[in-house]
Structures are given as C-alpha cells and as structure tokens.
Design a protein around this motif. Structure first.
Motif, short mmCIF file in Angstrom:
data_model
loop_
_atom_site.label_atom_id
_atom_site.label_comp_id
_atom_site.label_asym_id
_atom_site.label_seq_id
_atom_site.Cartn_x
_atom_site.Cartn_y
_atom_site.Cartn_z
N LEU A 92 0.75 -1.17 -0.06
CA LEU A 92 -0.11 0.09 -0.10
C LEU A 92 0.93 1.29 0.13
CD1 LEU A 92 -2.65 -1.03 2.50
CD2 LEU A 92 -2.89 -1.19 0.14
N ARG A 93 2.10 1.31 0.63
CA ARG A 93 2.92 2.44 0.86
C ARG A 93 4.10 1.94 1.25
NH1 ARG A 93 0.73 6.22 5.21
NH2 ARG A 93 1.95 4.83 6.64
N GLY A 94 5.14 2.68 0.93
CA GLY A 94 6.59 2.56 1.23
C GLY A 94 7.22 1.54 0.10
N SER A 95 8.37 0.97 0.68
CA SER A 95 8.91 -0.07 -0.21
C SER A 95 9.65 -1.33 0.79
CB SER A 95 10.05 0.71 -0.79
OG SER A 95 10.84 0.81 -0.20
N GLY A 96 10.07 -2.17 -0.06
CA GLY A 96 10.70 -3.53 0.89
C GLY A 96 11.13 -4.60 -0.16
N THR A 97 11.18 -5.78 0.61
CA THR A 97 11.59 -6.91 -0.06
C THR A 97 10.87 -7.80 0.71
OG1 THR A 97 13.87 -6.06 -0.71
CG2 THR A 97 13.39 -8.45 -0.76
N LEU A 98 10.21 -8.98 -0.41
CA LEU A 98 9.89 -10.05 0.14
C LEU A 98 10.52 -11.15 -0.29
CD1 LEU A 98 7.43 -11.57 1.64
CD2 LEU A 98 6.19 -11.83 -0.49
N ASP A 99 11.08 -12.09 0.74
CA ASP A 99 11.95 -12.88 0.46
C ASP A 99 11.33 -14.19 0.62
OD1 ASP A 99 13.84 -15.35 0.62
OD2 ASP A 99 15.49 -13.67 0.85
N VAL A 100 11.00 -15.24 -0.55
CA VAL A 100 10.35 -16.35 -0.64
C VAL A 100 11.55 -17.35 -0.98
CG1 VAL A 100 8.58 -17.59 -1.68
CG2 VAL A 100 8.29 -15.15 -1.12
N GLU A 101 11.95 -18.07 -0.14
CA GLU A 101 13.09 -19.13 -0.03
C GLU A 101 14.11 -18.84 -0.90
OE1 GLU A 101 11.17 -23.01 -0.93
OE2 GLU A 101 9.81 -22.82 0.84
N GLY A 102 14.68 -17.57 -0.59
CA GLY A 102 15.86 -17.09 -1.36
C GLY A 102 15.44 -16.11 -2.51
N GLU A 103 14.16 -16.04 -3.06
CA GLU A 103 13.74 -15.44 -4.28
C GLU A 103 13.47 -14.07 -3.65
OE1 GLU A 103 12.10 -16.96 -7.71
OE2 GLU A 103 12.45 -19.21 -6.82
N GLN A 104 14.00 -13.01 -4.03
CA GLN A 104 13.35 -11.73 -3.61
C GLN A 104 12.65 -10.92 -4.49
OE1 GLN A 104 16.72 -9.74 -1.94
NE2 GLN A 104 16.77 -10.96 -0.16
N THR A 105 11.42 -10.49 -3.97
CA THR A 105 10.53 -9.51 -5.00
C THR A 105 10.64 -8.30 -4.44
OG1 THR A 105 9.48 -11.60 -5.41
CG2 THR A 105 8.13 -9.26 -5.66
#
Length: 140
Positions: free
Chosen positions: A72-85
């Motif tokens: 919704l706001r801001g930024s970041g990373t979602l790490d799913v078993e070593g794969e980053q989105t």
C-alpha cells in the motif's frame, strides 16, 4: 441486505479508516478482518518501520493458508525461499502455504495488506486477530 433498528432495509457494507481499526503486535498489525466483519478470509494491514528486518521467516504448513501481500505504501523486499521480490506500491505477491517467507522494509518503511485463506476450506480466524483479544507481544 441488512435491516436497521427501525426495520428499514439497508445495504450490507462496512467502511472504516485504517487509523480507526484496532491494532495488535505493538501497533504494527491492524485487525482489518475483524473490524470490517469479514468471515471468509484473513485480512490484516501490517506497518513496518524503516529498514525493519525482524519480521520472522515463516510458512503456513501448519494451517495450509496461502497469502497475498499487497503493498500500500513504502517499499521493501519479500524473500520467498531465497527469491526476492521488490515490494512497492501496487505490487501484489501470492505465496503458497509451504513456502518460507520473510518481509524486510525499505528506507521509508512499508505498509502491507495481507490476505489469507485455505484453498477449498472455510476460514478460521486466529484468536489474536479478534477485536479485544490481548496483544501477543504485550508485557504482562
């Protein structure tokens, strides 16, 4: 359709501002599902401060729940078993129940809406997500 106190038919909906929804986990999670009266799926809004890296890596093997993360706001990373989105506004990511995931916020913080449910099954809300439930991380 719902009926008001005077017997008049009304549209069935609930509208709330996020700031008016009860929070838990030290204020970092808003209990959206319970506040709106949703029973079919989990819905929470999570607020992460800048550069937060302590959100626990986890999966949902124990309950079979898949999740959808909506930035919704801001930024970041979602790490799913070593794969980053990369997470930025308007990004949506689905994660299956068995995949380990971890959220990391960026320099401006991160606000995520998380929707969850078990494919083909009725949703069962965890106790902590109910309005008035004690905060799981509050000190006694």
């Amino acid at each position: 359709m719902r009926i008001d106190d005077e017997g008049i038919a009304m549209a069935d909906f609930t509208a709330l501002a996020l700031k008016d929804i009860e929070a838990t986990f030290g204020g970092g999670v808003r209990k959206v599902r319970a506040a709106l009266g949703v029973r079919s799926m989990g819905i929470q809004v999570m607020e992460f401060p800048p550069n937060f890296d302590r959100y626990p890596e986890h999966d949902h093997n124990h309950d079979g729940q898949e999740e959808v993360y909506v930035t919704l706001r801001g930024s970041g990373t979602l790490d799913v078993e070593g794969e980053q989105t990369t997470l930025e506004p308007d990004t949506m990511v689905r994660v299956g129940n068995g995949a380990k995931r971890k959220v990391l916020s960026g320099p401006d913080g991160l606000r995520l809406m998380v929707l969850g449910g078990r494919p083909g099954e009725a949703y069962s809300a965890p106790e902590w997500s109910e309005l008035g439930a004690p905060d799981p991380i509050a000190s006694s």
